[in-house]
Design a protein around this motif. Structure first.
Motif, mmCIF file in Angstrom:
data_model
loop_
_atom_site.group_PDB
_atom_site.id
_atom_site.type_symbol
_atom_site.label_atom_id
_atom_site.label_comp_id
_atom_site.label_asym_id
_atom_site.label_seq_id
_atom_site.Cartn_x
_atom_site.Cartn_y
_atom_site.Cartn_z
ATOM 1 N N ARG A 447 17.585 -66.069 4.123
ATOM 2 C CA ARG A 447 17.996 -66.687 2.872
ATOM 3 C C ARG A 447 16.991 -67.811 1.912
ATOM 4 O O ARG A 447 16.698 -68.162 1.974
ATOM 5 C CB ARG A 447 18.845 -67.946 3.720
ATOM 6 N N VAL A 456 14.621 -76.728 0.375
ATOM 7 C CA VAL A 456 13.452 -76.007 0.250
ATOM 8 C C VAL A 456 13.032 -76.412 1.617
ATOM 9 O O VAL A 456 11.644 -75.938 2.178
ATOM 10 C CB VAL A 456 11.961 -76.368 -0.936
ATOM 11 N N LEU A 460 15.861 -83.218 6.019
ATOM 12 C CA LEU A 460 16.677 -83.081 7.324
ATOM 13 C C LEU A 460 15.404 -84.433 7.921
ATOM 14 O O LEU A 460 14.708 -84.919 8.404
ATOM 15 C CB LEU A 460 16.384 -82.287 8.067
HETATM 16 P P1 ADP Z 1 16.908 -77.406 3.122
HETATM 17 O O1 ADP Z 1 19.143 -78.168 3.714
HETATM 18 O O2 ADP Z 1 17.102 -77.899 2.068
HETATM 19 O O3 ADP Z 1 16.889 -76.014 3.529
HETATM 20 P P2 ADP Z 1 16.716 -79.125 5.073
HETATM 21 O O4 ADP Z 1 15.706 -80.351 5.674
HETATM 22 O O5 ADP Z 1 18.333 -80.026 4.433
HETATM 23 O O6 ADP Z 1 16.515 -78.342 3.990
HETATM 24 O O7 ADP Z 1 17.418 -78.130 6.173
HETATM 25 C C1 ADP Z 1 16.400 -78.046 6.869
HETATM 26 C C2 ADP Z 1 17.528 -76.353 8.178
HETATM 27 O O8 ADP Z 1 18.280 -77.228 8.862
HETATM 28 C C3 ADP Z 1 18.037 -75.503 6.815
HETATM 29 O O9 ADP Z 1 18.085 -74.515 5.992
HETATM 30 C C4 ADP Z 1 18.988 -74.774 7.722
HETATM 31 O O10 ADP Z 1 19.288 -73.865 8.477
HETATM 32 C C5 ADP Z 1 19.464 -76.238 9.132
HETATM 33 N N1 ADP Z 1 20.507 -77.197 8.429
HETATM 34 C C6 ADP Z 1 20.904 -77.885 8.441
HETATM 35 N N2 ADP Z 1 21.698 -79.101 8.402
HETATM 36 C C7 ADP Z 1 22.473 -77.564 8.717
HETATM 37 C C8 ADP Z 1 24.271 -78.154 8.781
HETATM 38 N N3 ADP Z 1 25.243 -78.937 8.539
HETATM 39 N N4 ADP Z 1 24.503 -76.203 9.633
HETATM 40 C C9 ADP Z 1 23.645 -75.997 10.178
HETATM 41 N N5 ADP Z 1 22.713 -76.171 10.112
HETATM 42 C C10 ADP Z 1 22.465 -76.743 8.484
#
Ligand code: ADP
Length: 509
Positions: A447, A456, A460
């Motif tokens: 992706r 990026v 989280l």
């Molecule tokens: P970003 O969203 O910028 O890629 P995050 O740190 O917010 O980075 O999230 C890390 C990864 O966790 C995301 O790339 C995604 O793959 C997964 N993720 C986070 N929240 C969700 C969600 N609600 N549902 C599915 N996958 C999620």
């Protein structure tokens, strides 16, 4: 036996048992020597008395044997209890030997048994055979020796003396005395050892277990301190070095040296990230202003607008990333203090639901929020907690296909407050769950960072830091294709106290 304490105790017990067994064996053999000497002199006296009695009886009575020894010798050939049916010692002569406590066997020149004392008659056939096999075929004298015997008395001391001057029929006397017949019975000692050993061993093992535990206390203290330090934020702490100047003191010094080097390299890494992010902020701002100006400039050719739009999107994303990096670097350095104030968390939930709702509307996703009817007050950093909720809510919208739903809930429990963001989106594979809070981690590298779901992979990490900085935790539950649920649990006594500027804490209305 997974602890050093258990292993030490086991080894000590094994060593103690071996030492005890060796000690008991040595004691047994040593104490048996005098009893063998005592038995030898008794055997010597008794055989000489027996021979004297036979010689005297022969002088008075003439032939001492009833029956024909030559026939019997030809028929049986070897000594054995069955030979008693053949020739035998005259009962009057044999009566003298009945007083003997030891095993007395009288044989003829062909080693056929002529007489058995009362104790010898009580022996089993096998034991009797073992004894008579000790008589040399030429009836030569046999000095006292110890042989094992499967009789109630156990091992015996045995001697064989040829009988001379008592007629042609008599061959030799075998006299055997069990060690139990000596004034000292080594088996008494063995029994005593067997009774006392378990008590001694149990006591010694308990003592060893306690000693091992006591000796390992400093190691446990070092382990506990290292456990407290290993979270990465306490690298400034050092282990207390014992004054003893022993191996543990050296271990503590070595670990302290390692911690110092780790602290230096971690802080230079954090400083570099913080400085780089900070330095990048200004050029990015200038760049964005330039692109925005060009976009709004009436003279900009239409064919450049699309390229400028793309450039603006990239600049915005880079600015976000630099901002996130700076936040994390400052958090790592402990330079991201929280501005604590009493908050009604319902306001934050409503705020996040509204922002996520605007985003979701375009994608046909339904956003709902559930909050208690009463105010949920908690001392917290408004900005950071808002960021946490927005990160979770925008992720939920981002990873939920059209037609899905996102629910933001606030629960007020007696000890904790829980914030939950649940979606019906694409979910996260079980193998990916342990990594989702890692920096720059994204579930599917295919992706693109700019495509359908830009990002990026820092959101989280920041969310987790904010939850932990408030003394809370964040957990995730997810099923691929069904949805994901993030739960942030904040304790009522939120945030470590040193982070709370008291001046800003006002009692809740
Ligand atoms: P970003 O969203 O910028 O890629 P995050 O740190 O917010 O980075 O999230 C890390 C990864 O966790 C995301 O790339 C995604 O793959 C997964 N993720 C986070 N929240 C969700 C969600 N609600 N549902 C599915 N996958 C999620």
């Amino acid at each position: 036996m997974r602890t050093i304490r258990g292993k030490l105790t086991a080894w000590y017990t094994a060593a103690l048992l071996v030492a005890l067994a060796a000690f008991a064996a040595a004691l047994y053999l040593e104490l048996r020597k005098p009893s063998a000497l005592e038995l030898d002199s008794r055997l010597e006296l008794e055989t000489s008395l027996a021979i004297r009695w036979l010689q005297d009886s022969h002088r008075v009575l003439g032939r001492l044997v009833l029956g024909d020894t030559l026939d019997a010798g030809a028929s049986s050939g070897a000594a054995g209890p069955q030979d008693l049916t053949g020739p035998s010692l005259s009962p009057g002569v044999g009566a003298y030997f009945e007083a003997y406590r030891d095993y007395l066997i009288l044989v003829d020149r062909d080693r056929n048994i002529l007489f058995l004392s009362e104790s010898a008659r009580a022996l089993s056939f096998q034991s009797l055979r073992t004894l008579t096999d000790q008589i040399p075929p030429e009836l030569t004298p046999k000095p006292p020796t110890t042989i094992p015997l499967s009789a109630p008395g156990g091992a015996v001391r045995l001697t064989v003396v040829p009988v001379k001057g008592a007629g042609e029929d008599l061959g030799a006397i075998l006299l055997a005395a069990p060690f139990t017949n000596s004034s000292f019975d080594p088996r008494v000692l063995l029994n005593a050892i067997l009774v006392v050993s378990p008590i001694v061993v149990a006591f010694a093992v308990a003592l060893a277990y306690w000693l091992a535990g006591t000796a390992l206390v400093p190691v446990r203290l070092i382990m506990d301190e290292m456990d407290a330090i290993k979270d990465g934020r306490s690298l400034h702490r050092r282990l207390a070095v014992p004054l003893s100047n022993d191996e543990l003191a050296r271990l503590a010094l070595t670990l302290n040296g390692m911690l110092a080097r780790l602290e230096t390299s971690f802080s230079s890494l954090h400083r570099f990230t913080a400085d780089a992010s900070h330095e990048l902020k200004t050029p990015l701002m200038v760049l964005r202003a330039g692109v925005e100006r060009a976009l709004t400039h009436p003279g900009t050719p239409t064919e450049s607008i699309e390229a400028l739009d793309e450039a603006l999107e990239q600049v915005n994303q880079m600015s976000e990333m630099v901002e996130d990096l700076l936040t994390l670097a400052r958090a790592d350095e402990g330079r991201a203090p929280l501005a604590m104030e009493p908050l009604d968390l319902r306001d934050l939930v409503a705020d996040a639901a509204e922002t996520a709702g605007l985003l979701a509307e375009r994608q046909g996703i339904d956003v709902t929020s559930t909050v208690p009817e009463h105010a949920v007050m908690l001392p917290a950093d408004r900005q950071r907690l808002r960021e946490l909720l927005l990160n979770l809510a925008t992720n939920a919208v981002k990873y939920t296909p059209a037609g899905g739903s996102v629910a933001i809930e606030l629960e007020d429990d007696p000890a904790v407050v829980q914030l939950r963001v649940t979606d019906t989106g694409i979910g996260i594979a079980p193998g990916d769950l342990p990594h989702i809070f890692d920096r720059f981690w994204r579930a599917d590298p295919a992706r693109s960072r700019t495509g359908e779901r830009p990002g990026v992979g820092l959101g989280l990490s920041i969310t987790k830091w904010i939850a932990e900085a408030h003394g809370g935790t964040i957990t995730v539950a997810s099923r691929p294709g069904r949805g994901t649920s993030f739960t942030v649990t904040l304790p009522r006594t939120a945030a470590p106290l040193e982070l709370v500027p008291r001046s800003r804490l006002t009692p809740p209305e």
